[in-house]
Design a protein around this motif. Structure first.
Motif, PDB file in Angstrom:
ATOM      1  N   SER A   1       0.830  -1.210   0.000  1.00 36.53           N
ATOM      2  CA  SER A   1       0.000   0.000   0.000  1.00 36.53           C
ATOM      3  C   SER A   1       0.864   1.259   0.000  1.00 36.53           C
ATOM      4  CB  SER A   1      -0.908   0.033   1.232  1.00 36.53           C
ATOM      5  OG  SER A   1      -1.741  -1.088   1.250  1.00 36.53           O
ATOM      6  N   ARG A   2       1.909   1.240   0.831  1.00 36.43           N
ATOM      7  CA  ARG A   2       2.819   2.391   0.890  1.00 36.43           C
ATOM      8  C   ARG A   2       3.487   2.633  -0.455  1.00 36.43           C
ATOM      9  NH1 ARG A   2       5.979   3.659   5.883  1.00 36.43           N
ATOM     10  NH2 ARG A   2       4.654   3.122   7.630  1.00 36.43           N
ATOM     11  N   GLU A   3       3.931   1.554  -1.071  1.00 36.78           N
ATOM     12  CA  GLU A   3       4.625   1.703  -2.355  1.00 36.78           C
ATOM     13  C   GLU A   3       3.675   2.208  -3.429  1.00 36.78           C
ATOM     14  OE1 GLU A   3       7.866   1.458  -0.897  1.00 36.78           O
ATOM     15  OE2 GLU A   3       8.222   0.953  -2.997  1.00 36.78           O
ATOM     16  N   LEU A   4       2.424   1.770  -3.389  1.00 35.92           N
ATOM     17  CA  LEU A   4       1.430   2.251  -4.346  1.00 35.92           C
ATOM     18  C   LEU A   4       1.203   3.754  -4.170  1.00 35.92           C
ATOM     19  CD1 LEU A   4      -1.340  -0.505  -4.409  1.00 35.92           C
ATOM     20  CD2 LEU A   4      -0.265   0.552  -6.399  1.00 35.92           C
ATOM     21  N   ARG A   5       1.170   4.176  -2.909  1.00 34.31           N
ATOM     22  CA  ARG A   5       0.932   5.600  -2.667  1.00 34.31           C
ATOM     23  C   ARG A   5       2.140   6.438  -3.094  1.00 34.31           C
ATOM     24  NH1 ARG A   5      -0.890   3.604   2.198  1.00 34.31           N
ATOM     25  NH2 ARG A   5       0.652   4.751   3.407  1.00 34.31           N
ATOM     26  N   LEU A   6       3.322   5.825  -3.064  1.00 32.94           N
ATOM     27  CA  LEU A   6       4.505   6.539  -3.561  1.00 32.94           C
ATOM     28  C   LEU A   6       4.514   6.613  -5.084  1.00 32.94           C
ATOM     29  CD1 LEU A   6       7.355   5.068  -1.297  1.00 32.94           C
ATOM     30  CD2 LEU A   6       6.382   7.372  -1.185  1.00 32.94           C
ATOM     31  N   ALA A   7       3.970   5.568  -5.720  1.00 36.46           N
ATOM     32  CA  ALA A   7       4.063   5.467  -7.175  1.00 36.46           C
ATOM     33  C   ALA A   7       2.914   6.174  -7.893  1.00 36.46           C
ATOM     34  CB  ALA A   7       4.100   3.996  -7.590  1.00 36.46           C
ATOM     35  N   GLN A   8       1.778   6.241  -7.253  1.00 38.62           N
ATOM     36  CA  GLN A   8       0.591   6.802  -7.916  1.00 38.62           C
ATOM     37  C   GLN A   8       0.005   7.915  -7.049  1.00 38.62           C
ATOM     38  OE1 GLN A   8      -2.283   3.742  -8.774  1.00 38.62           O
ATOM     39  NE2 GLN A   8      -0.757   2.330  -9.610  1.00 38.62           N
ATOM     40  N   SER A   9      -0.618   8.917  -7.702  1.00 41.30           N
ATOM     41  CA  SER A   9      -1.309   9.927  -6.906  1.00 41.30           C
ATOM     42  C   SER A   9      -2.715   9.410  -6.604  1.00 41.30           C
ATOM     43  CB  SER A   9      -1.351  11.257  -7.636  1.00 41.30           C
ATOM     44  OG  SER A   9      -2.092  11.125  -8.819  1.00 41.30           O
TER      45      SER A   9
END
Lengths: 265, 305
Positions: free
Chosen positions: A127-135
Motif C-alpha cells: 500500500s505504501r509503495e502504491l501511494r509513492l508510485a501513484q497519486s
C-alpha cells in the motif's frame, strides 16, 4: 540479489500483545526490497535452531536506509528477535523472493488488500509503495483477525488515508465474520473498475479468497505462506503444486502466485 | 610467507581448493551463481540427476531437529536430458569442475546416465549416489558390497570421468563397502550421506515428515561423519575422500582434513548461510597462513593421538 547483512537494530517495540516491530539499519536491503520480498533471520548463536526463519518486509525507509519487520513472538527465533536491544546486531539474508506483487499500474485501478494475521505487514508495504508510485491510488484494505486485540496496522492505515475495513471472527471489532464476508460485497461495489486483489495470510483464508475471486473472475495475487528452509531455491523443501502440473519452489518461483495457479491440497 | 597451496587432487580432477558443494544443497548452479562466485570453489556438485524427471516426495519434506534437519525431498529433479539441455550450458561458463550426482534404481539407469553425461561434455566427475535414504530401494546398493561392486564396475566401463562413490553411514561396516567400490574402479569416495531418522509431533501425534523417515544432516551428525572419514581413511589411506556431514565453518573443515579427507563438502550450512562454501574456503586458507602450513595436503590424515 540476496546477500547477508549484519544489521544494527535501531528500535524493537511491541505494537500489540505478542507482536513487535524491529527496525534495523540496512541500506542495501532498504534499497532493494519490494513488496512481496522476504528476508531470512538467524538469531541462534550455536546451531539450535539451525535454520533461519522468513519474515516478509513490513516497511522500508530508503532515505534513511532502514528496514522494518513486524513479527509475532512464536518460537526460538522470534524470542531471540524480541530480546534484541537497540545497538545490537540482527543477522539477515535478503531480499528473497523471485516473483513479487505486481500492482496494476493503471490510474483507474482498484487495489484491494486482504490480509489476515501476520499476512497484513507485506500488504501494508505494498500500500505504501502504491501511494509513492501513484497519486491517490484507489486502495481498500481488509484486515482480518480472530479478535480485536490481534488486529494489526488498522490505525496506521487509517492515518495514511487508506479505506480500512475490519473483520473479526468473534465480532469484537468491525464486522463479525471473515475477510470474504467483507470482500464479496466490496467486489460488487468496485465492479466496473479494473480490480486486483492482493492477499496474504493463513492458508485457509487465502484459499477462501482465491476461490471467491476465481468464481467472480477477479484477478487475485497470493503471497503463499509455507515453511521455507533455505529461501534461496536450493533445498527443495518449500515446494507447491500448481494447477498446470508443475511442482515449484515457493521461495524463488514465488512467493506470489496468481490465484488460478495454486492447486489446493 | 608465500600463498599456501590449496589445490588437491580427486581422481583425475585438480580442485583449486578442497571445498566442494554437497549434492542437493546447491541446486544446479544458477540458483547460487548470483550469491557466490562459483570459480572460488574446488568443485560444484550438482543435485541428484535421474534418468527421468522426478517430482519427489509430498510435503513436509524438511523439518528441524536439534542442531540438524531431517530431509525427505525424494530426489526431485528434471531428468538427465533436461540437465544437459538446460543446466549444463550455464555451468560450462565457469572455470570449476562440475560433478554430477547420479541416482537410479537399477545398474542400467546408472550406466545410461554415465554414458549420456560423459558424452555431453562439460561434466568432469560423476558422484554415484548409492545411498539416498529417501526413496524405495535407494539404499539397496549401499548396504551390499557385491551390488556396490557390480554397479561401479559397469559404470566404470562406460566413462573415463572421475568416479566418486557416495557412501551411506546406514550400514554395519562402511569400510567393506568402501573397499568394494574402490576395487571396482571408483577413483574416490564421498562420505557420509545422511543418517536415517524421524521426528514426531506429539500435539498432533503424527510423524513430522510426510515420508515418515528422512535423512539427518547438520552439526548434529558431524562427530559421526568425522569418525567415518577417519575409519575409511585408515583402511584405505591412498583413496581420496570427500568428507561431509555438518561442516559449518573452516574449523570443521580442518577437522575433516585431519581425519583423512582430501576435500570436504559444504551442504546444510548453505541453507543457513548462502555463502558458507566460499566462506569456509577463505577461512581454510587463513588457517594455513596463520599456522605456517604451505600445502593443504599436509593436513590430510595428519591427526595424532
Amino acid at each position: 540479489m540476496p546477500h547477508q547483512v549484519f544489521a544494527r537494530v535501531l528500535s524493537n517495540d511491541p505494537i500489540i500483545a505478542g507482536h513487535q516491530v524491529i527496525t534495523c539499519d540496512a541500506p542495501s536491503l532498504a534499497a532493494e526490497a519490494q513488496p512481496g520480498h522476504f528476508v531470512n533471520v538467524l538469531t541462534a548463536e550455536r546451531s539450535d535452531p539451525l535454520l533461519r526463519k522468513p519474515f516478509s518486509v513490513y516497511t522500508v525507509d530508503r532515505d534513511r536506509g532502514q528496514i522494518s519487520l513486524l513479527y509475532s513472538i512464536v518460537g526460538a527465533t522470534t524470542e531471540g528477535m524480541a530480546r534484541k536491544r537497540p545497538g545490537e546486531i540482527l543477522d539477515i539474508v535478503g531480499p528473497l523472493g523471485g516473483r513479487l506483487f505486481q500492482a496494476d499500474p493503471r490510474p483507474n485501478a482498484a487495489h484491494i488488500m486482504v490480509g489476515g494475521g501476520y499476512g497484513v505487514p507485506p500488504l501494508v508495504f505494498l500500500s505504501r509503495e502504491l501511494r509513492l508510485a501513484q497519486s491517490e491510488p484507489n486502495i481498500t484494505f481488509i484486515i482480518g483477525a480472530r479478535r480485536k486485540d490481534l488486529l494489526l496496522c488498522e490505525a496506521e492505515l487509517i492515518a495514511a488515508g487508506v479505506d480500512a475495513r475490519v473483520a473479526t471472527e468473534d465480532g469484537s471489532h468491525g464486522i463479525s465474520g471473515r475477510v470474504t464476508d467483507v470482500l464479496e460485497p466490496l467486489l460488487l461495489e468496485k465492479s466496473g473498475l479494473p480490480v486486483t486483489v492482493y492477499c496474504c495470510g493463513p492458508t485457509p483464508m487465502m484459499r477462501a479468497v482465491a476461490e471467491l475471486c476465481l468464481r467472480l473472475g477477479v484477478t487475485c495475487q497470493l503471497s503463499v505462506e509455507v515453511a521455507m528452509p533455505c529461501g534461496i531455491g536450493v533445498c527443495m523443501g518449500c515446494v507447491l503444486d500448481l494447477t498446470d502440473g508443475r511442482r515449484v519452489r515457493c521461495c524463488v518461483d514465488g512467493p506470489v502466485f496468481e490465484a488460478a495457479e495454486v492447486k489446493w491440497s | 610467507m608465500t600463498t599456501p597451496n590449496t589445490a588437491v587432487k580427486i581422481g583425475k580432477l585438480t580442485l583449486r581448493n578442497p571445498i566442494v558443494t554437497g549434492s542437493g544443497t546447491f541446486g544446479f548452479g544458477p540458483e547460487m551463481a548470483n550469491i557466490v562466485d562459483l570459480n572460488k570453489l574446488g568443485a560444484v556438485v550438482v543435485k541428484s540427476t535421474s534418468r527421468e524427471a522426478r517430482l519427489g516426495n509430498p510435503t513436509p519434506r524438511i523439518v528441524e531437529t536439534p542442531s540438524g534437519i531431517l530431509n525427505a525431498i525424494g530426489l526431485q529433479n528434471s531428468g538427465v536430458d533436461n540437465f544437459i539441455a538446460e543446466k549444463l550450458p550455464f555451468l560450462r561458463n565457469y572455470d570449476v569442475p562440475i560433478i554430477v550426482n547420479l541416482v537410479g534404481t537399477e545398474v542400467a539407469d546408472y550406466v545410461h546416465l554415465a554414458e549420456k553425461l560423459t558424452a555431453a561434455g562439460g561434466v568432469h566427475g560423476l558422484e554415484i549416489n548409492i545411498s539416498c535414504p529417501n526413496v524405495s530401494h535407494g539404499c539397496d546398493f549401499a548396504v551390499d558390497p557385491v551390488l556396490t561392486a557390480e554397479l561401479i564396475r559397469e559404470v566404470r566401463k562406460v566413462t573415463d570421468l572421475t568416479l566418486i562413490t557416495k557412501l551411506s553411514p546406514n550400514v554395519t561396516d562402511m569400510v567393506l563397502i568402501a573397499r568394494a567400490a574402490v576395487d571396482a574402479g571408483s577413483d574416490a569416495l564421498s562420505l557420509i550421506n545422511t543418517l536415517i531418522g524421524t521426528a514426531i509431533d506429539i500435539r498432533r501425534r503424527k510423524f513430522r515428515l510426510a515420508n515418515i523417515t528422512g535423512g539427518l544432516s547438520g552439526p548434529a551428525v558431524k562427530p559421526i561423519a568425522l569418525r567415518c572419514v577417519w575409519q575409511v581413511h585408515r583402511a584405505l589411506p591412498n583413496v581420496p575422500l570427500i568428507g561431509m556431514g555438518g561442516i559449518m565453518s573452516a574449523t570443521d573443515a580442518v577437522e575433516f582434513l585431519l581425519a583423512g579427507a582430501t576435500a570436504v563438502a559444504i551442504g546444510t550450512a548453505t541453507f543457513v548461510n548462502p555463502t558458507a562454501a566460499t566462506d569456509v574456503a577463505a577461512g581454510l586458507e587463513a588457517y594455513l597462513v596463520e599456522n605456517g602450513i604451505n600445502d593443504v595436503n599436509a593436513l590430510v590424515g595428519a591427526v595424532t593421538q
